[in-house]
Design an enzyme around this catalytic site. Structure first.
Site, PDB file in Angstrom:
ATOM      1  N   LYS A 171      21.208 -25.420  17.508  1.00 46.98           N
ATOM      2  CA  LYS A 171      20.761 -26.710  16.805  1.00 46.98           C
ATOM      3  C   LYS A 171      20.656 -27.588  17.507  1.00 46.98           C
ATOM      4  CE  LYS A 171      22.125 -23.804  12.784  1.00 46.98           C
ATOM      5  NZ  LYS A 171      20.591 -23.277  12.225  1.00 46.98           N
ATOM      6  N   GLN A 184      24.325 -28.966  11.854  1.00 44.54           N
ATOM      7  CA  GLN A 184      23.294 -29.845  12.002  1.00 44.54           C
ATOM      8  C   GLN A 184      23.816 -31.239  12.609  1.00 44.54           C
ATOM      9  OE1 GLN A 184      20.355 -28.730  11.011  1.00 44.54           O
ATOM     10  NE2 GLN A 184      21.209 -26.665  10.302  1.00 44.54           N
ATOM     11  N   HIS A 194      26.495 -23.894   3.590  1.00 47.57           N
ATOM     12  CA  HIS A 194      25.731 -22.646   3.902  1.00 47.57           C
ATOM     13  C   HIS A 194      26.539 -21.341   3.662  1.00 47.57           C
ATOM     14  CE1 HIS A 194      24.089 -20.106   7.102  1.00 47.57           C
ATOM     15  NE2 HIS A 194      23.285 -20.892   7.118  1.00 47.57           N
ATOM     16  N   ASP A 212      31.829 -27.963   8.955  1.00 46.08           N
ATOM     17  CA  ASP A 212      30.729 -27.282   9.439  1.00 46.08           C
ATOM     18  C   ASP A 212      29.790 -28.448  10.093  1.00 46.08           C
ATOM     19  OD1 ASP A 212      28.122 -26.105  10.033  1.00 46.08           O
ATOM     20  OD2 ASP A 212      28.034 -25.132   7.959  1.00 46.08           O
ATOM     21  N   CYS A 216      19.826 -19.985   3.249  1.00 40.16           N
ATOM     22  CA  CYS A 216      21.281 -19.580   3.245  1.00 40.16           C
ATOM     23  C   CYS A 216      22.176 -20.401   2.567  1.00 40.16           C
ATOM     24  CB  CYS A 216      21.809 -19.519   4.550  1.00 40.16           C
ATOM     25  SG  CYS A 216      21.032 -18.222   5.729  1.00 40.16           S
TER      26      CYS A 216
END
Length: 394
Positions: free
Chosen positions: A213, A190, A109, A187, A351
């Site tokens: 999220k 998600q 991202h 990261d 993104c």
């Protein structure tokens, strides 16, 4: 069967399939924020009257919940932020800036690309990118070659691609990185919506978390920081709530996590995030994955029945998001028509422009599901897609 817990679905006829952008919130999350504002709205870690103490207790309860939720070792390892973007920027500027080389993947991202550019890093000049193959798999051979050439690097990779749903083997990535004395940040924007994560098992050094999220409020997140790094990292910002003592000559800071949490936090949001974690604990990841994997495979099967569809990866080692295009059509046109039919999904580059350029597309149509989605949602999507294609004479 879970939609009854989410007010959005009682108040909207929209088929919501944009969960990678943000998830809907269960009633308990909404109620907890309203209760804070209506019944005990006070600042935390400052005053000692009853409502302020209650606010502090509930705020810190979320820290404990999150620590246990991801199996961190100590509460001190959980630092609240505005979200994954701030978490990555925090570590990039307070710690990783000192590394000669940063290694990322091809599926990142922008939040895990742009911060490195802000440090004047460019490809081959302080920034290395691990290749992916035609199925978007992580190229471990290329990764190890980069590590050999750049030992003691800072590795920063996504766990699950927001654009394609591809799951990276973080445990394997971390083991290989540590072999070459590299430090690893993940990261995890998600992650918690779909999978149980365990910091002790993964052995990562940093793990960025998003509340919104993960069925929690917007404007809230956290960064897990392995205890060994807590004293090495400089605060990203300072001020109220971070200090032990201040004179006009010097300031001394509190210990972690408080020295990293300057100013008044999003108290209601963090309390709400705690309720989201409690809700997920009640549902259980075993049930979440059974439902979600079933709907995800049904989605893939039904999409494959539509002529001229283009996929960019299979669904092995993938979850949540499914990206595709149609031959000769512009994804934006599809999105506009689907919106008219009450289908909410995302079209565009998500993104993730570098991987889109590598695939030679401007963007994709992305369907992203959560455990409250069902076969009916997929069926309505497929019907709407076929109507849109007929309108566009596909």
């Amino acid at each position: 069967m879970f939609k009854k817990d989410f007010p959005y679905f009682n108040n909207s006829k929209t088929v919501y399939l944009d969960n990678a952008a943000t998830t809907q919130k269960p009633q308990c999350v909404i109620d907890s924020q309203i209760e804070y504002y209506e019944k005990y709205c006070s600042n935390t870690h400052r005053s000692n009257f009853g409502h302020a103490n209650k606010a502090t207790i509930n705020f810190e309860k979320t820290r404990t919940l999150l620590k246990e939720f991801i199996n961190a070792s100590k509460n001190e390892e959980i630092i609240f932020t505005k979200g994954v973007t701030e978490s990555i920027n925090f570590i990039a500027n307070s710690y990783a800036k000192n590394f000669k080389t940063v290694i990322i993947s091809s599926l990142e991202h922008h939040s895990n690309i742009v911060p490195w550019h802000m440090q004047k890093r460019t490809l081959g000049n302080g920034l290395e990118v691990v290749r992916c193959n035609n199925n978007l798999d992580f190229d471990f051979e290329h990764f190890e070659q980069i590590l050999k050439n750049n030992p003691k690097s800072f590795v920063s990779v996504t766990h699950i691609s927001n654009a394609f749903g591809k799951i990276y083997d973080i445990k394997k990535i971390t083991e290989l990185a540590h072999k070459y004395d590299a430090v690893v940040m993940v990261d995890g924007a998600q992650s918690l919506a779909h999978l149980k994560v365990d910091m002790q098992d993964l052995d990562v050094d940093f793990f960025a978390i998003s509340a919104h999220k993960t069925f929690g409020p917007t404007g809230v997140g956290a960064i897990y920081v392995k205890e060994k790094y807590l004293k090495e990292i400089e605060p990203y910002q300072t001020g109220g709530a971070t200090i032990d003592e201040v004179t006009f000559n010097t300031s001394t800071l509190l210990d972690s996590p408080y020295k990293f949490e300057a100013g008044t936090q999003n108290i209601a949001g963090i309390i709400g995030f705690g309720k989201a974690l409690e809700y997920l604990n009640i549902i259980g990841y075993e049930n979440i994955q059974i439902v979600e994997n079933d709907v995800y495979r049904y989605l893939d099967e039904e999409l494959r029945k539509i002529p001229k569809i283009i996929f960019y990866n299979d669904i092995n080692d993938s979850i949540g998001s499914r990206s595709f295009n149609f031959e000769g059509l512009v994804h934006d046109d599809i999105g506009i028509l689907l919106d008219k039919m009450n289908i909410a999904l995302r079209v565009g580059h998500h993104c993730a422009q570098p991987i889109m350029k590598q695939l030679n597309v401007k963007g994709t149509i992305r369907v992203s599901i959560a455990f409250y989605n069902d076969y009916n949602d997929v069926s309505e999507l497929i019907t709407a897609l076929r109507k849109a294609l007929q309108m566009l004479d596909a």
